[in-house]
Design a protein around this motif. Structure first.
Motif, mmCIF file in Angstrom:
data_model
loop_
_atom_site.group_PDB
_atom_site.id
_atom_site.type_symbol
_atom_site.label_atom_id
_atom_site.label_comp_id
_atom_site.label_asym_id
_atom_site.label_seq_id
_atom_site.Cartn_x
_atom_site.Cartn_y
_atom_site.Cartn_z
ATOM 1 N N ALA A 178 0.533 23.191 -25.506
ATOM 2 C CA ALA A 178 0.238 23.253 -24.078
ATOM 3 C C ALA A 178 -0.782 24.353 -23.775
ATOM 4 C CB ALA A 178 1.522 23.490 -23.289
ATOM 5 N N ARG A 179 -0.636 25.513 -24.426
ATOM 6 C CA ARG A 179 -1.567 26.612 -24.202
ATOM 7 C C ARG A 179 -2.945 26.272 -24.731
ATOM 8 N NH1 ARG A 179 -3.536 30.245 -20.954
ATOM 9 N NH2 ARG A 179 -4.156 32.217 -21.948
ATOM 10 N N LEU A 180 -3.018 25.628 -25.894
ATOM 11 C CA LEU A 180 -4.316 25.220 -26.435
ATOM 12 C C LEU A 180 -5.004 24.225 -25.515
ATOM 13 C CD1 LEU A 180 -3.701 24.815 -30.275
ATOM 14 C CD2 LEU A 180 -5.152 26.505 -29.144
ATOM 15 N N ASP A 181 -4.249 23.247 -25.021
ATOM 16 C CA ASP A 181 -4.826 22.278 -24.095
ATOM 17 C C ASP A 181 -5.412 22.981 -22.874
ATOM 18 O OD1 ASP A 181 -4.224 20.041 -25.614
ATOM 19 O OD2 ASP A 181 -2.296 19.682 -24.634
ATOM 20 N N GLU A 182 -4.674 23.949 -22.358
ATOM 21 C CA GLU A 182 -5.117 24.689 -21.174
ATOM 22 C C GLU A 182 -6.394 25.472 -21.448
ATOM 23 O OE1 GLU A 182 -3.493 28.338 -18.306
ATOM 24 O OE2 GLU A 182 -2.184 27.448 -19.832
ATOM 25 N N LEU A 183 -6.420 26.181 -22.573
ATOM 26 C CA LEU A 183 -7.585 27.008 -22.906
ATOM 27 C C LEU A 183 -8.825 26.162 -23.166
ATOM 28 C CD1 LEU A 183 -6.006 29.699 -25.266
ATOM 29 C CD2 LEU A 183 -6.748 29.986 -22.899
ATOM 30 N N VAL A 184 -8.667 25.103 -23.945
ATOM 31 C CA VAL A 184 -9.808 24.247 -24.273
ATOM 32 C C VAL A 184 -10.365 23.603 -23.014
ATOM 33 C CG1 VAL A 184 -10.492 22.127 -25.449
ATOM 34 C CG2 VAL A 184 -9.159 23.852 -26.668
ATOM 35 N N ARG A 185 -9.500 23.117 -22.148
ATOM 36 C CA ARG A 185 -9.951 22.491 -20.902
ATOM 37 C C ARG A 185 -10.693 23.498 -20.025
ATOM 38 N NH1 ARG A 185 -5.507 20.713 -19.613
ATOM 39 N NH2 ARG A 185 -4.786 22.348 -18.187
ATOM 40 N N ASP A 186 -10.123 24.704 -19.911
ATOM 41 C CA ASP A 186 -10.726 25.747 -19.076
ATOM 42 C C ASP A 186 -12.092 26.173 -19.605
ATOM 43 O OD1 ASP A 186 -10.889 27.912 -17.141
ATOM 44 O OD2 ASP A 186 -10.337 29.251 -18.781
ATOM 45 N N LEU A 187 -12.164 26.498 -20.894
ATOM 46 C CA LEU A 187 -13.433 26.955 -21.465
ATOM 47 C C LEU A 187 -14.482 25.851 -21.454
ATOM 48 C CD1 LEU A 187 -12.077 29.041 -24.486
ATOM 49 C CD2 LEU A 187 -13.068 29.927 -22.365
ATOM 50 N N GLY A 188 -14.059 24.621 -21.736
ATOM 51 C CA GLY A 188 -14.997 23.502 -21.737
ATOM 52 C C GLY A 188 -15.603 23.238 -20.376
ATOM 53 N N GLU A 189 -14.877 23.573 -19.308
ATOM 54 C CA GLU A 189 -15.389 23.391 -17.948
ATOM 55 C C GLU A 189 -16.318 24.519 -17.533
ATOM 56 O OE1 GLU A 189 -15.012 20.907 -15.811
ATOM 57 O OE2 GLU A 189 -13.689 19.713 -17.082
ATOM 58 N N ARG A 190 -16.089 25.710 -18.052
ATOM 59 C CA ARG A 190 -16.828 26.889 -17.593
ATOM 60 C C ARG A 190 -18.085 27.192 -18.397
ATOM 61 N NH1 ARG A 190 -12.331 30.902 -18.425
ATOM 62 N NH2 ARG A 190 -13.997 32.416 -18.177
ATOM 63 N N TYR A 191 -18.174 26.696 -19.635
ATOM 64 C CA TYR A 191 -19.309 27.033 -20.486
ATOM 65 C C TYR A 191 -19.966 25.765 -21.026
ATOM 66 C CZ TYR A 191 -17.182 31.635 -20.228
ATOM 67 O OH TYR A 191 -16.653 32.812 -19.764
ATOM 68 N N VAL A 209 -7.235 18.589 -30.215
ATOM 69 C CA VAL A 209 -7.298 19.060 -28.831
ATOM 70 C C VAL A 209 -8.733 19.032 -28.318
ATOM 71 C CG1 VAL A 209 -6.929 21.058 -27.331
ATOM 72 C CG2 VAL A 209 -5.232 20.478 -29.074
ATOM 73 N N ALA A 210 -9.681 19.463 -29.147
ATOM 74 C CA ALA A 210 -11.086 19.490 -28.736
ATOM 75 C C ALA A 210 -11.621 18.101 -28.437
ATOM 76 C CB ALA A 210 -11.926 20.155 -29.826
ATOM 77 N N SER A 211 -11.115 17.092 -29.139
ATOM 78 C CA SER A 211 -11.592 15.718 -28.926
ATOM 79 C C SER A 211 -11.266 15.209 -27.524
ATOM 80 C CB SER A 211 -10.991 14.775 -29.971
ATOM 81 O OG SER A 211 -9.594 14.615 -29.750
ATOM 82 N N LEU A 212 -10.332 15.864 -26.846
ATOM 83 C CA LEU A 212 -9.932 15.452 -25.504
ATOM 84 C C LEU A 212 -10.706 16.184 -24.410
ATOM 85 C CD1 LEU A 212 -6.056 15.405 -26.077
ATOM 86 C CD2 LEU A 212 -7.676 13.485 -26.256
ATOM 87 N N ALA A 213 -11.578 17.107 -24.796
ATOM 88 C CA ALA A 213 -12.351 17.856 -23.807
ATOM 89 C C ALA A 213 -13.216 16.915 -22.984
ATOM 90 C CB ALA A 213 -13.225 18.904 -24.504
ATOM 91 N N ARG A 214 -13.250 17.176 -21.704
ATOM 92 C CA ARG A 214 -13.949 16.263 -20.768
ATOM 93 C C ARG A 214 -15.406 16.051 -21.135
ATOM 94 N NH1 ARG A 214 -14.663 17.519 -14.268
ATOM 95 N NH2 ARG A 214 -15.834 15.601 -13.738
ATOM 96 N N TRP A 215 -16.116 17.115 -21.462
ATOM 97 C CA TRP A 215 -17.552 17.024 -21.719
ATOM 98 C C TRP A 215 -17.881 16.941 -23.215
ATOM 99 C CZ3 TRP A 215 -19.364 15.751 -17.295
ATOM 100 C CH2 TRP A 215 -18.850 16.307 -16.117
ATOM 101 N N GLN A 216 -16.891 16.849 -24.044
ATOM 102 C CA GLN A 216 -17.106 16.769 -25.493
ATOM 103 C C GLN A 216 -18.017 17.902 -25.987
ATOM 104 O OE1 GLN A 216 -15.616 14.151 -27.708
ATOM 105 N NE2 GLN A 216 -14.341 14.506 -25.889
ATOM 106 N N ASN A 217 -17.779 19.077 -25.456
ATOM 107 C CA ASN A 217 -18.625 20.231 -25.771
ATOM 108 C C ASN A 217 -17.882 21.322 -26.531
ATOM 109 O OD1 ASN A 217 -16.979 20.891 -23.626
ATOM 110 N ND2 ASN A 217 -18.540 22.092 -22.530
ATOM 111 N N VAL A 218 -16.703 20.987 -27.074
ATOM 112 C CA VAL A 218 -15.906 21.951 -27.830
ATOM 113 C C VAL A 218 -15.994 21.599 -29.308
ATOM 114 C CG1 VAL A 218 -13.635 22.981 -28.169
ATOM 115 C CG2 VAL A 218 -14.352 22.263 -25.870
#
Length: 234
Positions: A178-191, A209-218
């Motif tokens: 859950a924490r990884l999902d939160e961090l990856v989502r947050d960082l992927g949106e901000r950077y 977890v990275a494969s689920l990032a919205r912008w595929q930028n992780v």
């Protein structure tokens, strides 16, 4: 015949003619000293081996430099992990004379491995590969204020590449999913990009977890990283 004056007689003459300077025998700070001490403050601490690579010299030379700084009272140094490397960090005097904007770090063995790993990434990305300008977590904290006020997760560093900001994260121990999902989502949106450097056992979970990032930028890399992976990512 010209009379030769010995070094001893010169010293005697100087002592007789004027008072000894107040800083006689003290260590003077050079521009290189100041630059390296500021970097140490940014990273909390570095190892002697990392210092050797920063100055492009041997381990023996780095140890001599460390000892010189210790004699001046600017740094402290010891092993923080049993059987591990010797770390170097600023004393209060070192923080003052280097004009570091960061508080003097109190040695924390629990942080040592992570601090060393983050500095390894800095040496690789900024110094060796020249991929951008490094902004440490401590620098970011100065810019964005205390975490308790912003409640935003600060990455371990930013790699600034022109107009692009790449968030750098080093993971050596696994957080909850859950924490990884939160961090990856947050960082992927901000950077624009997020680069994770993870211990081998953590790579599969982080990759998922990275494969689920919205912008595929992780992007997930091994730690220690593979140079060919980084060159492709760059």
């Amino acid at each position: 015949m010209t009379r030769r004056t010995s070094a001893a007689s010169l010293v005697v003459g100087e002592r007789a003619g004027r008072r000894q300077r107040r800083d006689f025998g003290s260590v003077r700070m050079s521009e290189r000293d100041a630059r390296l001490l500021l970097l140490i403050g940014e990273q909390y601490a570095i190892t002697v081996d990392q210092l050797a690579r920063l100055i492009g010299r041997t381990y023996r030379t780095a140890r001599w430099l460390r000892d010189r700084w210790q004699n001046a009272g600017w740094v402290a140094s010891r092993q923080l992990i049993a059987g591990g490397p010797s770390y170097v960090w600023l004393t209060r005097e070192g923080t003052r004379v280097a004009q570091s904007p960061h508080r003097t770090w109190e040695p924390n063995p629990g942080m040592a491995a992570h601090i060393e790993a983050v500095t390894e990434i800095r040496l690789l990305l900024e110094e060796q590969l020249g991929l951008g300008e490094w902004q440490s977590e401590r620098m970011l904290a100065k810019t964005y204020g205390p975490r308790s006020e912003l409640r935003l997760h600060l990455p371990d560093a930013l790699l600034v590449r022109g107009q692009e900001r790449v968030a750098i994260e080093v993971e050596l121990s696994l957080k909850s999913r859950a924490r990884l999902d939160e961090l990856v989502r947050d960082l992927g949106e901000r950077y624009q990009q997020v680069w994770y450097f993870a211990a081998a056992r953590l790579v599969p979970t982080l990759t998922e977890v990275a494969s689920l990032a919205r912008w595929q930028n992780v992007h997930v890399h091994h730690h220690p990283p593979q140079l060919h992976e980084l060159r492709l990512a760059a």
